[in-house]
Enzyme design. Structure first.
Site: not given
Ligand code: MEV
Length: 442
Positions: A85, A280, A296, A393
């Site tokens: 990513e 995430k 792992d 991003h």
């Molecule tokens: C993207 O990989 C992760 C985010 O969505 C985490 C978040 O929203 O806190 C930017």
């Protein structure tokens, strides 16, 4: 097309590829070329990778990046991260730099116990089973000595074995619930070997136990396996500073930023839809280091998300507070990691990553990994509550779009420059490439 084959694993690598490309691809030469272009020219290295799994046909690359300037308990680290990513390493580096100037990360390992269970069925008198367990417990430990001897020499081993009655959930269901200390090993093989030995002794010795009726002697072992839920293998990571020191070059005051940040974490604490995405983001940092260090990541993911639901509702792994003008942001997270065994002594890039981290113990690695997660979460929340996530991003994604369109180095340089002051969207990049190429041909 539906195709099946028997004896596939017995074929040579080249015959496997022949079958795959002829069965599934219209352009067989092209498919072969793509597969082969990822083979390593060093035959020994390629063989090592071929033998990690069954039916290897090629290697699957992920970038290995590094995020420098992580100050953790007064020591500076450059953290290796394997991830695809685009914005993750950049975000980690930014967060590291931000906290480097504000005292860095503080971490502490809270506990290191891992769990494994022998699941079995027994339909007799519970008191008889308890008596049998008390009678056999030390024998279970003794019979596992050939497996535990080395681990014990280093200070680890079996911590305890309990008999657990689960008959309220399933008729006749009980467990040997065992806890282990596996030191610098992740310990999966060690734990599973111990459990299988416990199961064997437990089942066999029941046949000779005089306190059982004939029917009670028939203990049915269903399975013996470690648990990837490790709530007692826990690490704490935190950052803190005066609210006024959260000042940054953004169009927002330190106080307003701190307030919005706390609100964002509070939302993730109460709202599962947000908590999953919030966590995430934490896992973006955690998985990347877990992968780079040969651990792992599926085990870590499963354990972490179970922990995030431990109170009956999925919630944020991280927390924050402002008290007496001090902003504190922290996380407690279960991480079963190893720095010896498994891939750690085998994969050259894993060895290199561990050397980069000064050959950490498993406890040190737990702390580094937790920091990578907290840093990633901080970076995401900082963007989300200020500029929005897409600005950063899309800037990072720009190169992916340019590569998709086969941009030359000169085109990349011109367009990277252009997008320093223009909003990056997929359409805008495509337009800009077209314009540039049109002008060139004009
Ligand atoms: C993207 O990989 C992760 C985010 O969505 C985490 C978040 O929203 O806190 C930017």
């Amino acid at each position: 097309m539906c195709a099946s084959i028997s004896g596939f694993s017995k074929l040579s690598k080249s015959k496997k590829i022949d079958w795959i490309v002829e069965t599934y691809f219209s352009n067989t030469e092209d498919a072969k070329r793509i597969l082969k272009q990822y083979w390593n020219t060093n035959d020994k290295l390629q063989q090592l990778h071929d033998e990690f799994i069954e039916n290897t046909i090629t290697n699957y690359y992920l970038p290995l990046g590094v995020a420098p300037n992580f100050l953790i308990n007064g020591k500076i680290y450059t953290i290796p991260m394997a991830i695809e990513e685009s914005s993750v390493v950049a975000a980690a580096s930014k967060a590291a730099k931000f906290w480097m100037d504000r005292g860095g990360f503080k971490t502490k390992v809270i506990s290191t116990t891992k769990i494994g269970q022998v699941h079995f069925m027994y339909y007799g008198n519970i008191e008889n089973l308890k008596n049998y367990f008390n009678h056999i417990k030390s024998r279970l430990i003794d019979d596992a000595k050939p497996i535990t001897k080395n681990m014990e020499k280093r200070g680890g081993g079996i911590v305890d074995i309990e008999l657990r009655n689960k008959t309220q959930d399933i008729k006749g269901y009980y467990q040997l619930h065992a806890s282990f200390e596996t030191l610098d090993a992740m310990g999966a093989n060690f734990i599973n070997s111990c459990l299988e030995q416990f199961a064997k002794t437990f089942k066999n010795e029941a046949l000779n136990f005089e306190g059982f009726s004939e029917q009670e002697k028939n203990i049915q072992v269903v399975m013996s396996i470690l648990s990837n839920y490790v709530p007692d293998c826990l690490v704490h990571a935190e950052v803190s500073c005066k609210v006024e020191d959260l000042n940054e070059d953004k169009n927002i005051s330190a106080e307003e930023f701190a307030t919005k940040f706390v609100q964002a974490v509070n939302i993730a604490e109460v709202e599962p839809y947000r908590a999953v995405t919030h966590n995430k983001g934490i896992m973006n940092g955690i998985d990347a280091v877990v992968l780079a260090t040969g651990n792992d990541f599926r085990a870590v993911e499963a354990g972490v998300h179970a922990y995030a639901s431990r109170n009956g509702k999925y919630s944020s792994l991280s927390h924050t507070k402002i008290e007496d003008g001090i902003f504190t942001f922290w996380m407690e997270i279960p991480l079963a990691l190893g720095t010896i065994g498994g891939l750690t002594g085998l994969h050259p890039l894993v060895k290199l990553s561990l050397e980069l981290l000064h050959h950490p113990t498993a406890k040190e690695l737990m702390q580094i990994v937790a920091v990578a997660g907290l840093a990633q979460n901080f970076a995401a929340l900082r963007s989300l509550t200020t500029t929005g996530i897409q600005e950063g991003h899309m800037k990072m994604h720009l190169m992916n779009i340019l590569n998709q369109f086969g941009a030359t180095e000169t085109e990349k340089a011109t367009l990277t420059d252009h997008f320093k002051t223009n909003l990056v969207t997929h359409t805008a990049v495509v337009e800009a490439i077209k314009d540039l190429r049109f002008k060139k041909n004009d």
